[in-house]
Design an enzyme around this catalytic site. Structure first.
Site, short mmCIF file in Angstrom:
data_model
loop_
_atom_site.label_atom_id
_atom_site.label_comp_id
_atom_site.label_asym_id
_atom_site.label_seq_id
_atom_site.Cartn_x
_atom_site.Cartn_y
_atom_site.Cartn_z
N ASP A 18 -5.32 5.15 -3.26
CA ASP A 18 -6.67 5.69 -3.46
C ASP A 18 -7.27 5.24 -4.79
O ASP A 18 -6.55 5.02 -5.76
CB ASP A 18 -6.60 7.23 -3.40
CG ASP A 18 -7.97 7.86 -3.18
OD1 ASP A 18 -8.91 7.14 -2.76
OD2 ASP A 18 -8.10 9.07 -3.42
N GLY A 19 -8.59 5.12 -4.79
CA GLY A 19 -9.31 4.84 -6.05
C GLY A 19 -9.99 3.48 -6.11
O GLY A 19 -10.49 3.09 -7.17
N ASN A 20 -10.04 2.77 -4.97
CA ASN A 20 -10.69 1.45 -4.97
C ASN A 20 -12.16 1.53 -5.36
O ASN A 20 -12.68 0.70 -6.11
CB ASN A 20 -10.61 0.80 -3.58
CG ASN A 20 -9.19 0.51 -3.17
OD1 ASN A 20 -8.27 0.61 -3.98
ND2 ASN A 20 -9.00 0.14 -1.91
N GLY A 21 -12.84 2.55 -4.81
CA GLY A 21 -14.28 2.68 -5.07
C GLY A 21 -14.56 2.98 -6.54
O GLY A 21 -15.45 2.38 -7.15
N HIS A 35 -11.99 -2.80 -2.81
CA HIS A 35 -11.08 -2.89 -1.67
C HIS A 35 -10.30 -4.21 -1.71
O HIS A 35 -9.11 -4.26 -1.38
CB HIS A 35 -11.85 -2.75 -0.36
CG HIS A 35 -12.43 -1.36 -0.17
ND1 HIS A 35 -11.69 -0.22 -0.37
CD2 HIS A 35 -13.68 -0.95 0.17
CE1 HIS A 35 -12.46 0.85 -0.14
NE2 HIS A 35 -13.67 0.43 0.18
N ARG A 69 -17.38 6.86 6.74
CA ARG A 69 -18.03 6.18 5.61
C ARG A 69 -19.19 5.32 6.12
O ARG A 69 -19.28 5.05 7.32
CB ARG A 69 -17.00 5.29 4.90
CG ARG A 69 -15.94 6.14 4.24
CD ARG A 69 -15.05 5.33 3.35
NE ARG A 69 -14.08 6.20 2.72
CZ ARG A 69 -13.38 5.89 1.66
NH1 ARG A 69 -13.54 4.70 1.10
NH2 ARG A 69 -12.52 6.74 1.14
N LEU A 129 12.77 -5.37 4.00
CA LEU A 129 11.90 -4.18 3.86
C LEU A 129 11.19 -3.85 5.18
O LEU A 129 10.66 -4.74 5.85
CB LEU A 129 10.85 -4.46 2.78
CG LEU A 129 9.81 -3.35 2.56
CD1 LEU A 129 10.41 -2.19 1.79
CD2 LEU A 129 8.59 -3.89 1.80
#
Ligand code: IPE
Ligand code: IPE
Ligand code: MG
Length: 239
Positions: A18-21, A35, A69, A129
């Site tokens: 979270d926190g791209n914007g 993004h 959005r 992974l």
């Protein structure tokens, strides 16, 4: 790896990226640049998870609520998802990563679905992974789809009601054959789950950091692992 070390290392790390914007806003850039930078950060953290011998990494990339959005942002995120599938899968395959996409794919374009299927088929036998990318995923959706499938099996007599317990229910969720997250990381300072793995996070250790996702790097990842190593997990038992 010694027992001590392997116990202090989470097998499964889940991340709410979270926190791209806010990152873009801080830089005076349009949101899409945030993004884009977030996708680069994801690449770095996938490598860090490989380097640290984490077994499973789950990345929350798009929630079932993110459709609300503005259209322009949703379109960009879809374009970015397609671009990542087209350009990154070969690299992941080379790194022996097994990719699994979790979420309700029915709302995605046929093109995106085809690329997801192809990527999963290409990498499913890989032994490195396990990378789970959650798209159009919602924890509530996951529980409801499991309940629906179980109800259908009870209605048709395949299952009896008393066979439905936590273990069986788990097998109908999207991560059926994967151990639940040991550590949940959320970036950007928000301290909530935002409908990510609701069932699977029952006993996860929660780690919140104010770092915005595009700035989250190997060092920040290591810090979260170090913090995890100091936690005492009890699962309802005694010290
Ligand atoms: C996370 O960053 C990416 C997605 C949810 C797709 P945000 O876009 O939520 O960034 P903020 O929270 O507005 O800063
Ligand atoms: C959670 O972030 C979803 C993803 C990171 C993909 P949001 O930005 O959508 O969450 P809220 O709205 O702040 O709770
Ligand atoms: Mg956000």
């Amino acid at each position: 790896m010694s027992d001590m070390l392997s116990q202090s290392l989470p097998k499964h790390v889940a991340i709410i990226m979270d926190g791209n914007g806010r990152w873009a806003r801080q830089q005076g850039k349009p949101r899409w640049r945030g993004h884009q930078a977030g996708a680069d950060a994801a690449g770095k953290i996938i490598q860090a998870a490989i380097d640290q011998h984490v077994d499973v990494l789950s990345l929350f990339a798009f929630s079932s609520e993110n459709w609300c959005r503005p259209e322009e942002e949703v379109n960009y995120l879809m374009k970015l998802l397609l671009h990542m599938l087209k350009t990154q899968v070969k690299e992941l395959h080379k790194k022996n990563v097994a990719l699994y996409v979790a979420g309700d794919l029915s709302q995605f374009s046929a093109q995106i679905c085809a690329h997801i299927k192809k990527a999963e088929a290409l990498t499913c036998a890989n032994t490195g992974l396990k990378l789970i990318v959650a798209v159009n995923y919602g924890g509530q959706w996951d529980i409801v789809q499991a309940a629906q499938r179980i109800a259908e099996q009870v209605a048709t007599g395949v299952l009896t009601l008393d066979q439905v317990d936590e273990k069986l229910f788990s097998q109908y969720l999207v991560l059926s054959n994967i151990s639940h997250p040991d550590l949940l990381i959320r970036t950007s300072g928000e301290q909530r789950i935002s409908n990510f793995f609701l069932w699977q996070l029952a006993y996860a250790e929660l780690y919140f950091t104010p770092i915005l996702w595009p700035d989250f790097d190997e060092k920040a990842f290591q810090k979260a692992l170090d913090e995890y190593a100091k936690r005492h997990r009890r699962f309802g038992g005694r010290m």
